[in-house]
Design a protein around this motif. Structure first.
Motif, PDB file in Angstrom:
ATOM      1  N   TYR A  11      15.818  53.231  33.800  1.00  0.00           N
ATOM      2  CA  TYR A  11      15.702  52.518  32.706  1.00  0.00           C
ATOM      3  C   TYR A  11      16.054  53.278  31.578  1.00  0.00           C
ATOM      4  O   TYR A  11      15.561  54.255  31.096  1.00  0.00           O
TER       5      TYR A  11
ATOM      6  N   THR B 125       7.237  40.485  26.818  1.00  0.00           N
ATOM      7  CA  THR B 125       7.551  41.646  27.329  1.00  0.00           C
ATOM      8  C   THR B 125       7.433  41.666  28.749  1.00  0.00           C
ATOM      9  O   THR B 125       7.928  42.566  29.398  1.00  0.00           O
TER      10      THR B 125
ATOM     11  N   TRP C 151      19.847  49.251  32.557  1.00  0.00           N
ATOM     12  CA  TRP C 151      18.485  49.390  33.102  1.00  0.00           C
ATOM     13  C   TRP C 151      19.016  49.159  34.703  1.00  0.00           C
ATOM     14  O   TRP C 151      19.158  48.257  35.323  1.00  0.00           O
TER      15      TRP C 151
ATOM     16  N   PRO D  27      10.943  38.190  32.330  1.00  0.00           N
ATOM     17  CA  PRO D  27      12.540  38.542  32.464  1.00  0.00           C
ATOM     18  C   PRO D  27      13.271  37.478  31.870  1.00  0.00           C
ATOM     19  O   PRO D  27      14.586  37.774  31.273  1.00  0.00           O
TER      20      PRO D  27
ATOM     21  N   ARG E 187      20.244  39.023  37.035  1.00  0.00           N
ATOM     22  CA  ARG E 187      19.363  40.094  36.984  1.00  0.00           C
ATOM     23  C   ARG E 187      18.842  40.721  38.127  1.00  0.00           C
ATOM     24  O   ARG E 187      18.214  40.271  38.714  1.00  0.00           O
TER      25      ARG E 187
ATOM     26  N   PHE F 266      16.266  45.001  28.166  1.00  0.00           N
ATOM     27  CA  PHE F 266      15.101  45.028  27.562  1.00  0.00           C
ATOM     28  C   PHE F 266      14.858  45.396  26.116  1.00  0.00           C
ATOM     29  O   PHE F 266      15.406  46.422  25.919  1.00  0.00           O
ATOM     30  N   ASP F 267      14.200  44.764  25.226  1.00  0.00           N
ATOM     31  CA  ASP F 267      14.188  44.904  23.807  1.00  0.00           C
ATOM     32  C   ASP F 267      12.748  44.574  23.208  1.00  0.00           C
ATOM     33  O   ASP F 267      12.653  43.292  23.306  1.00  0.00           O
TER      34      ASP F 267
ATOM     35  N   MET G   2       4.685  46.269  29.760  1.00  0.00           N
ATOM     36  CA  MET G   2       5.849  46.331  29.690  1.00  0.00           C
ATOM     37  C   MET G   2       6.852  46.153  30.855  1.00  0.00           C
ATOM     38  O   MET G   2       6.202  46.637  32.047  1.00  0.00           O
ATOM     39  N   LEU G   3       7.758  45.237  30.926  1.00  0.00           N
ATOM     40  CA  LEU G   3       8.677  44.757  32.406  1.00  0.00           C
ATOM     41  C   LEU G   3       9.040  46.326  33.147  1.00  0.00           C
ATOM     42  O   LEU G   3       8.741  46.595  34.266  1.00  0.00           O
TER      43      LEU G   3
ATOM     44  N   PHE H  59      14.903  38.323  28.243  1.00  0.00           N
ATOM     45  CA  PHE H  59      16.106  39.130  28.022  1.00  0.00           C
ATOM     46  C   PHE H  59      17.162  38.665  28.652  1.00  0.00           C
ATOM     47  O   PHE H  59      17.221  38.102  29.685  1.00  0.00           O
TER      48      PHE H  59
END
Length: 610
Positions: free
Chosen positions: A184, A258, A212, A261, A295, A237-238, A98-99, A264
């Protein structure tokens, strides 16, 4: 949804209107196209060689290989984290792809008790399952170079937060350092009571943003005497419904969405204007700096054009960087202070994946010192780092030229993913060196639960070019790490620059500078309100050369350096003159300042130092 990753509220993110959303989506698709090409290049380079096991100078021209000078460096570092009392382990021990977990790993220096020793705050995130409190953030009090964990008694563990970064500042002007933690999820503001105990007041202060959060920068941008701050936000992020499987395709593990970047939407940043009563007003869109298509990872308030007003530079990942010029000098009497986007005009609209950010003056290396900030930026793999030198254009303000390859900093960084960084004079010879924390976001080919470790960079400055001397500075820097945050401080008060590095899913490094040198240093402590200190320009005149630093402006990645300014004097035993241009427009000048430690007070807070 993975149970260990909280879902920050996204309320208020999509209220900009359909027209703006259409523009944002068009921009996103354009960026995605570019990043797909860049990703293909990165994979191509990766297949040519195992970049994390090979010599990073392999295949480079002779000009870029490690020189004999690197092998004879006198710079030395020793890791003393455990023996100095820092016992910390970041993360859960196993990645879930996960990021948020891969990008995490911030730390910050601050003097919470006013004793002159730099204390260390390290940010963490909870395990997917297990003891949440054990993986909370930690605060280590420094007593003469020995550290004690005082997290629980100080009340700053934030066990429910998913920690990203941290920074210290006296936002309420009561003379002690408060703590802001980006998450986050909802951010935290810990107000220092002055007795070693903190109170969490983010909601009351109006700064508990639930996006985030990543990097933070402080500065009194409107010069009203109250300290403001800017918070970078990353992506919406989802990962709802995604399970971290490791599906193999054609003999290779597939990379999930995931970790990308570009999968998202970006999130807008926040500018918090200090009302002076302990609360803040969020004015990013009104001031023109919401950066809603970015971002963002890092940002800095600093007077980039020398007009006396703090400008704003923002690092964006897979989105163009932004330089916002403060228009207060022209329009301060015509309403609220606002910024104009000068990114394209200044040549800094960099579309690469930018993480760490450092500020310094290196014009002497090209024979064109101008006393204005130059910008060092770390990037993702296959993009090489950047060093933008300011160039004054008569009638047109300031432009920037990328001098990375001229300084021999480019090709060596192509295989690396750079994060935290610092411009600091490690051997006190009067020239700023560079430290960079590297750590890949690419997974091990045979084990996707592990990221690929990379070497730290220590670039020694010979006055013309930089040399990577890290492999010759001691055993700790001959190893490879999943490094993220990097923050410098003279934690043992011996007059040189030490380094702390946060290791993603690992134990931090506390690198004591053990360089043996006859060079002298001047450690400059500025005393006064933070609204006047953050962004203050300090010039140290040795008679033949001038060094320039900006207080609190070397912002790194997800963290904060100790703000004391350490100047290398070489063989000089004193500085001819020190000139402090405070951020509120006042100026202090001191002549014949001896090597050692000098404390200079803001004119409004005390009588001048003799």
């Amino acid at each position: 949804m993975i149970t260990g990753l909280p879902s920050p509220s996204s309320a208020g993110q999509d209220r900009k209107g359909s027209k703006r959303m259409r523009r944002a989506h068009l921009s996103i698709w354009a960026i995605i196209g570019g990043m797909l090409a860049l990703g293909a290049l990165a994979l191509f380079l990766d297949n040519l060689q195992d970049t994390d096991l090979a010599d990073p100078t392999k295949g480079l021209t002779t000009d870029f290989k490690s020189s004999d000078i690197a092998e004879t460096t006198l710079i030395r570092f020793a890791d003393q984290a455990r023996e100095r009392g820092i016992d910390f382990s970041h993360g859960s021990g196993k990645r879930t792809r996960m990021l948020p977990e891969d990008n995490a790993g911030g730390l910050a220096w601050g003097d919470i008790d006013g004793d002159g020793d730099w204390d260390l705050y390290i940010v963490n995130f909870p395990t997917v399952t297990g003891d949440v409190e054990a993986n909370a953030n930690r605060l280590y009090r420094n007593d003469d170079g020995q550290f004690t964990d005082i997290t629980n008694e100080a009340g700053v563990s934030d066990p429910d937060g998913f920690g990203m970064g941290a920074s210290f500042a006296d936002y309420d002007g009561d003379g002690d350092q408060d703590l802001y933690v980006s998450n986050y999820g909802p951010n935290r503001l810990f107000r220092n009571s002055g007795s070693g105990v903190f109170e969490e007041v983010a909601h009351q202060a109006g700064v508990n943003d639930s996006l985030w959060g990543t990097g933070v920068t402080w500065g009194d941008y409107d010069r009203d005497g109250h300290l403001d701050f800017y918070v970078c936000n990353y992506v919406n992020f989802d990962a709802e419904g995604f399970e971290p499987g490791y599906v193999s395709s054609f003999g290779a593990y597939m990379v999930p969405f995931t970790l990308n970047p570009n999968s998202f939407d970006p999130q807008p940043n926040r500018l918090y204007r200090n009302r002076g009563d302990g609360t803040f007003e969020e004015v990013a869109e009104k001031a023109g700096v919401s950066n809603f298509q970015g971002r963002s990872f890092s940002a800095v308030f600093c007077d980039l054009d020398g007009d006396g007003w703090l400008d704003l530079y923002v690092n964006n990942d897979v989105s163009t960087n932004k330089l916002y010029r403060n228009m207060g000098g022209e329009f301060q009497d015509e309403g609220p202070i606002f910024f104009s986007d000068f990114s394209t005009l200044s040549g800094t609209a960099d579309p690469r994946g930018s993480m760490g950010l450092s500020v310094g003056e290196i014009g002497f290396m090209t024979g064109k010192p101008d006393g204005l900030p130059d910008l060092f930026i770390t990037h993702w793999v296959a993009q090489e780092n950047a060093f933008y030198q300011s160039l004054v254009i008569p009638g047109h303000g300031v432009e920037y030229r990328d001098k990375t390859r001229r300084f021999r900093l480019g090709e060596l960084s192509l295989d690396m993913v750079g994060w935290g960084c610092a411009l600091a004079d490690f051997d006190l010879d009067g020239r700023p060196d560079i430290a960079v924390a590297n750590g890949s976001t690419l997974e091990e080919k045979n084990d996707p639960t592990q990221l690929r470790a990379e070497s730290v960079f220590i670039f020694w400055n010979d006055g013309k070019i930089f040399h990577n001397v890290a492999p010759y500075t001691g055993d700790p820097l001959a190893e490879r790490y999943w490094a993220r945050g990097l923050a410098t401080a003279d934690f043992d008060s011996d007059g040189d620059v030490d380094i702390a590095i946060a290791i993603n899913q690992g134990q931090p490094l506390l690198l004591q500078n053990q360089t043996i040198t006859q060079n002298h240093s001047l450690v400059l402590k500025l005393k006064g309100p933070d609204a006047a200190r953050f962004g203050a320009k300090v010039e140290l005149d040795l008679g033949t050369t001038t060094q320039t630093q900006w207080w609190g402006a070397d912002v790194t990645y997800l963290g904060m350096h100790a703000p004391d300014l350490i100047f290398g004097l070489g063989q000089n035993q004193s500085a001819h003159q020190i000139r402090i241009h405070w951020a509120d427009g006042k100026t202090t000048i001191r002549d014949n300042v001896q090597a050692g430690t000098a404390t200079i007070h803001h004119p409004a807070t005390s009588t001048p130092m003799p």
